[in-house]
Design a protein around this motif. Structure first.
Motif, PDB file in Angstrom:
ATOM      1  N   GLU A  77      10.772  -8.380 -28.328  1.00  0.00           N
ATOM      2  CA  GLU A  77      12.070  -8.596 -27.642  1.00  0.00           C
ATOM      3  C   GLU A  77      12.165  -7.718 -26.399  1.00  0.00           C
ATOM      4  OE1 GLU A  77      16.365 -10.503 -28.321  1.00  0.00           O
ATOM      5  OE2 GLU A  77      15.424  -9.227 -30.044  1.00  0.00           O
ATOM      6  N   GLY A  78      11.616  -6.334 -26.513  1.00  0.00           N
ATOM      7  CA  GLY A  78      11.746  -5.411 -25.722  1.00  0.00           C
ATOM      8  C   GLY A  78      10.639  -5.623 -24.500  1.00  0.00           C
ATOM      9  N   LEU A  79       9.637  -6.433 -24.855  1.00  0.00           N
ATOM     10  CA  LEU A  79       8.701  -6.646 -23.620  1.00  0.00           C
ATOM     11  C   LEU A  79       9.205  -8.019 -22.819  1.00  0.00           C
ATOM     12  CD1 LEU A  79       5.266  -6.826 -25.666  1.00  0.00           C
ATOM     13  CD2 LEU A  79       6.065  -5.057 -23.963  1.00  0.00           C
ATOM     14  N   LEU A  80      10.081  -8.764 -23.504  1.00  0.00           N
ATOM     15  CA  LEU A  80      10.511  -9.933 -22.985  1.00  0.00           C
ATOM     16  C   LEU A  80      11.792  -9.373 -22.075  1.00  0.00           C
ATOM     17  CD1 LEU A  80      11.118 -12.516 -25.674  1.00  0.00           C
ATOM     18  CD2 LEU A  80       9.686 -12.511 -24.022  1.00  0.00           C
ATOM     19  N   GLU A  81      12.634  -8.412 -22.578  1.00  0.00           N
ATOM     20  CA  GLU A  81      13.483  -7.898 -21.474  1.00  0.00           C
ATOM     21  C   GLU A  81      13.012  -6.972 -20.326  1.00  0.00           C
ATOM     22  OE1 GLU A  81      17.488  -5.182 -22.145  1.00  0.00           O
ATOM     23  OE2 GLU A  81      16.246  -4.949 -23.523  1.00  0.00           O
ATOM     24  N   LYS A  82      12.048  -6.243 -20.420  1.00  0.00           N
ATOM     25  CA  LYS A  82      11.237  -5.584 -19.623  1.00  0.00           C
ATOM     26  C   LYS A  82      10.804  -6.398 -18.464  1.00  0.00           C
ATOM     27  CE  LYS A  82       7.929  -2.007 -18.757  1.00  0.00           C
ATOM     28  NZ  LYS A  82       6.512  -2.007 -18.306  1.00  0.00           N
ATOM     29  N   ASN A  83      10.139  -7.657 -18.955  1.00  0.00           N
ATOM     30  CA  ASN A  83       9.590  -8.814 -18.266  1.00  0.00           C
ATOM     31  C   ASN A  83      10.717  -9.126 -17.075  1.00  0.00           C
ATOM     32  OD1 ASN A  83       7.420 -10.422 -17.013  1.00  0.00           O
ATOM     33  ND2 ASN A  83       8.547 -12.142 -18.198  1.00  0.00           N
ATOM     34  N   ALA A  84      11.739  -9.671 -17.892  1.00  0.00           N
ATOM     35  CA  ALA A  84      12.907 -10.571 -17.308  1.00  0.00           C
ATOM     36  C   ALA A  84      13.558  -9.132 -16.245  1.00  0.00           C
ATOM     37  CB  ALA A  84      13.934 -10.650 -18.242  1.00  0.00           C
ATOM     38  N   SER A  85      13.609  -8.018 -16.342  1.00  0.00           N
ATOM     39  CA  SER A  85      14.165  -7.036 -15.348  1.00  0.00           C
ATOM     40  C   SER A  85      13.087  -6.878 -14.287  1.00  0.00           C
ATOM     41  CB  SER A  85      14.528  -5.767 -16.006  1.00  0.00           C
ATOM     42  OG  SER A  85      13.458  -5.027 -16.438  1.00  0.00           O
ATOM     43  N   GLU A  86      11.889  -6.864 -14.497  1.00  0.00           N
ATOM     44  CA  GLU A  86      10.882  -6.666 -13.514  1.00  0.00           C
ATOM     45  C   GLU A  86      10.458  -7.755 -12.676  1.00  0.00           C
ATOM     46  OE1 GLU A  86       7.766  -4.593 -15.313  1.00  0.00           O
ATOM     47  OE2 GLU A  86       8.706  -2.920 -15.781  1.00  0.00           O
ATOM     48  N   THR A  87      10.596  -9.046 -13.098  1.00  0.00           N
ATOM     49  CA  THR A  87      10.245 -10.253 -12.488  1.00  0.00           C
ATOM     50  C   THR A  87      11.210 -10.777 -11.640  1.00  0.00           C
ATOM     51  OG1 THR A  87       8.879 -10.764 -14.543  1.00  0.00           O
ATOM     52  CG2 THR A  87       9.014 -12.503 -13.027  1.00  0.00           C
ATOM     53  N   LYS A  88      10.683 -10.867 -10.345  1.00  0.00           N
ATOM     54  CA  LYS A  88      11.439 -11.695  -9.535  1.00  0.00           C
ATOM     55  C   LYS A  88      11.733 -13.067  -9.308  1.00  0.00           C
ATOM     56  CE  LYS A  88      12.223  -7.283  -7.615  1.00  0.00           C
ATOM     57  NZ  LYS A  88      12.619  -6.391  -8.725  1.00  0.00           N
ATOM     58  N   SER A  89      10.968 -13.842 -10.394  1.00  0.00           N
ATOM     59  CA  SER A  89      11.077 -15.160 -10.408  1.00  0.00           C
ATOM     60  C   SER A  89      12.124 -15.755 -11.202  1.00  0.00           C
ATOM     61  CB  SER A  89       9.684 -15.716 -11.071  1.00  0.00           C
ATOM     62  OG  SER A  89       9.540 -15.173 -12.327  1.00  0.00           O
ATOM     63  N   GLY A  90      12.980 -15.376 -11.250  1.00  0.00           N
ATOM     64  CA  GLY A  90      14.416 -15.738 -11.943  1.00  0.00           C
ATOM     65  C   GLY A  90      14.262 -15.594 -13.516  1.00  0.00           C
ATOM     66  N   ALA A  91      13.537 -14.869 -13.961  1.00  0.00           N
ATOM     67  CA  ALA A  91      13.243 -14.543 -15.530  1.00  0.00           C
ATOM     68  C   ALA A  91      14.630 -14.283 -16.136  1.00  0.00           C
ATOM     69  CB  ALA A  91      12.541 -13.423 -15.540  1.00  0.00           C
ATOM     70  N   GLY A  92      15.674 -13.864 -15.292  1.00  0.00           N
ATOM     71  CA  GLY A  92      17.144 -13.802 -16.023  1.00  0.00           C
ATOM     72  C   GLY A  92      17.700 -14.915 -16.422  1.00  0.00           C
ATOM     73  N   GLN A  93      17.268 -16.235 -16.200  1.00  0.00           N
ATOM     74  CA  GLN A  93      17.793 -17.381 -16.344  1.00  0.00           C
ATOM     75  C   GLN A  93      17.482 -17.639 -17.827  1.00  0.00           C
ATOM     76  OE1 GLN A  93      15.753 -20.348 -14.296  1.00  0.00           O
ATOM     77  NE2 GLN A  93      13.952 -19.938 -15.410  1.00  0.00           N
ATOM     78  N   TYR A  94      16.292 -16.895 -18.572  1.00  0.00           N
ATOM     79  CA  TYR A  94      16.161 -17.244 -20.072  1.00  0.00           C
ATOM     80  C   TYR A  94      16.172 -15.882 -20.895  1.00  0.00           C
ATOM     81  CZ  TYR A  94      11.687 -15.008 -19.250  1.00  0.00           C
ATOM     82  OH  TYR A  94      10.563 -14.107 -18.882  1.00  0.00           O
ATOM     83  N   PHE A  95      16.995 -14.841 -20.226  1.00  0.00           N
ATOM     84  CA  PHE A  95      17.020 -13.638 -21.034  1.00  0.00           C
ATOM     85  C   PHE A  95      18.691 -13.170 -20.656  1.00  0.00           C
ATOM     86  CE2 PHE A  95      16.988  -9.163 -22.322  1.00  0.00           C
ATOM     87  CZ  PHE A  95      16.320  -9.328 -23.499  1.00  0.00           C
ATOM     88  N   THR A  96      19.229 -12.966 -21.775  1.00  0.00           N
ATOM     89  CA  THR A  96      20.876 -12.737 -21.718  1.00  0.00           C
ATOM     90  C   THR A  96      20.846 -11.118 -22.152  1.00  0.00           C
ATOM     91  OG1 THR A  96      21.472 -14.770 -22.324  1.00  0.00           O
ATOM     92  CG2 THR A  96      23.144 -13.136 -22.585  1.00  0.00           C
ATOM     93  N   PRO A  97      21.406 -10.355 -21.400  1.00  0.00           N
ATOM     94  CA  PRO A  97      21.309  -8.987 -21.665  1.00  0.00           C
ATOM     95  C   PRO A  97      22.036  -8.603 -23.214  1.00  0.00           C
ATOM     96  CG  PRO A  97      22.115  -9.313 -19.455  1.00  0.00           C
ATOM     97  CD  PRO A  97      21.998 -10.687 -20.111  1.00  0.00           C
ATOM     98  N   ARG A  98      21.419  -7.704 -23.780  1.00  0.00           N
ATOM     99  CA  ARG A  98      21.758  -7.500 -25.065  1.00  0.00           C
ATOM    100  C   ARG A  98      23.165  -6.950 -25.189  1.00  0.00           C
ATOM    101  NH1 ARG A  98      20.651  -9.245 -29.015  1.00  0.00           N
ATOM    102  NH2 ARG A  98      18.653  -9.411 -28.278  1.00  0.00           N
ATOM    103  N   PRO A  99      23.815  -6.309 -24.370  1.00  0.00           N
ATOM    104  CA  PRO A  99      25.363  -5.812 -24.367  1.00  0.00           C
ATOM    105  C   PRO A  99      26.263  -7.214 -24.615  1.00  0.00           C
ATOM    106  CG  PRO A  99      24.317  -4.297 -22.941  1.00  0.00           C
ATOM    107  CD  PRO A  99      23.178  -5.408 -23.086  1.00  0.00           C
ATOM    108  N   LEU A 100      25.665  -8.048 -23.825  1.00  0.00           N
ATOM    109  CA  LEU A 100      26.499  -9.252 -23.850  1.00  0.00           C
ATOM    110  C   LEU A 100      26.330  -9.981 -24.933  1.00  0.00           C
ATOM    111  CD1 LEU A 100      28.386 -11.495 -22.367  1.00  0.00           C
ATOM    112  CD2 LEU A 100      26.175 -12.142 -21.143  1.00  0.00           C
ATOM    113  N   ILE A 101      25.153 -10.127 -25.515  1.00  0.00           N
ATOM    114  CA  ILE A 101      25.023 -10.919 -26.896  1.00  0.00           C
ATOM    115  C   ILE A 101      25.584 -10.231 -27.961  1.00  0.00           C
ATOM    116  CG2 ILE A 101      23.283 -11.358 -28.663  1.00  0.00           C
ATOM    117  CD1 ILE A 101      21.291 -11.825 -26.322  1.00  0.00           C
ATOM    118  N   ASP A 102      25.574  -8.683 -28.128  1.00  0.00           N
ATOM    119  CA  ASP A 102      26.431  -8.213 -28.988  1.00  0.00           C
ATOM    120  C   ASP A 102      27.869  -8.285 -29.124  1.00  0.00           C
ATOM    121  OD1 ASP A 102      23.719  -7.272 -29.958  1.00  0.00           O
ATOM    122  OD2 ASP A 102      24.120  -5.340 -28.741  1.00  0.00           O
ATOM    123  N   THR A 103      28.162  -8.421 -27.695  1.00  0.00           N
ATOM    124  CA  THR A 103      29.647  -8.522 -27.377  1.00  0.00           C
ATOM    125  C   THR A 103      30.142 -10.043 -28.119  1.00  0.00           C
ATOM    126  OG1 THR A 103      29.847  -7.227 -25.780  1.00  0.00           O
ATOM    127  CG2 THR A 103      31.589  -8.665 -25.806  1.00  0.00           C
TER     128      THR A 103
END
Length: 177
Positions: free
Chosen positions: A75-101
């Protein structure tokens, strides 16, 4: 397919064996494994790159990695990839603080069905499973019937993007779901 088969091969023999292994895994009788590897392909063209990858993987202390939690590492690798990739990777990765809330607000309980209609890489479902396990002594406080429900029917996720679905399935598998 055994790991030793990868470490003892080299060159084009290794690359061809790897492609064959991907095909066999996609045809597995285990539906989860078959879904993870469905239509799997490799972008590796140079056998030396695959050899380097195999050597790197072979050098990992998997006992320590298992103890540290393979799912959390993945999951850490997925998060790192989502933050580093400029291809809209955030569309599939919700930030951990939001999920925890969200988990704190909805307080998922054993026996409930938890559904994520846009599951992405499965982070919300995994967090809900973790929260339920924390409240039930890793499900040991439940009856056998309740445990079976939690393990096999409690979580439903939908993801339409095939490659993202594959990431979600692997993420859930590595988290013991």
């Amino acid at each position: 397919t055994r790991w030793g088969e990868f470490t003892r091969r080299s060159g084009m023999d290794l690359l061809l064996y790897y492609k064959e292994a991907l095909l066999k895994l996609s045809q597995s009788t285990d539906p989860l494994i078959a879904a993870i590897y469905a239509d799997a392909q490799t972008s590796l063209k140079e056998p030396r790159h695959l050899e380097q990858l195999v050597k790197s993987l072979d050098g990992i202390d998997w006992f320590s990695a298992e103890r540290d939690g393979l799912g959390d590492l993945y999951e850490g690798l997925l998060e790192k990839n989502a933050s580093e990739t400029k291809s809209g990777a955030g569309q599939y990765f919700t930030p951990r603080p939001l999920i925890d809330t969200i988990i704190q607000v909805i307080k998922p309980q054993a026996g409930e069905t938890v559904q994520d209609p846009a599951a992405g890489t499965g982070g919300f479902l995994i967090a809900a499973d973790r929260a339920i396990k924390e409240r039930t002594d890793n499900l040991y406080d439940l009856t056998e019937r309740e445990r079976q429900f939690q393990r096999n029917h409690a979580f439903i996720g939908m993801e339409l993007v095939t490659s993202t679905r594959r990431l979600a399935l692997m993420n859930c598998l590595l988290h013991g779901m």
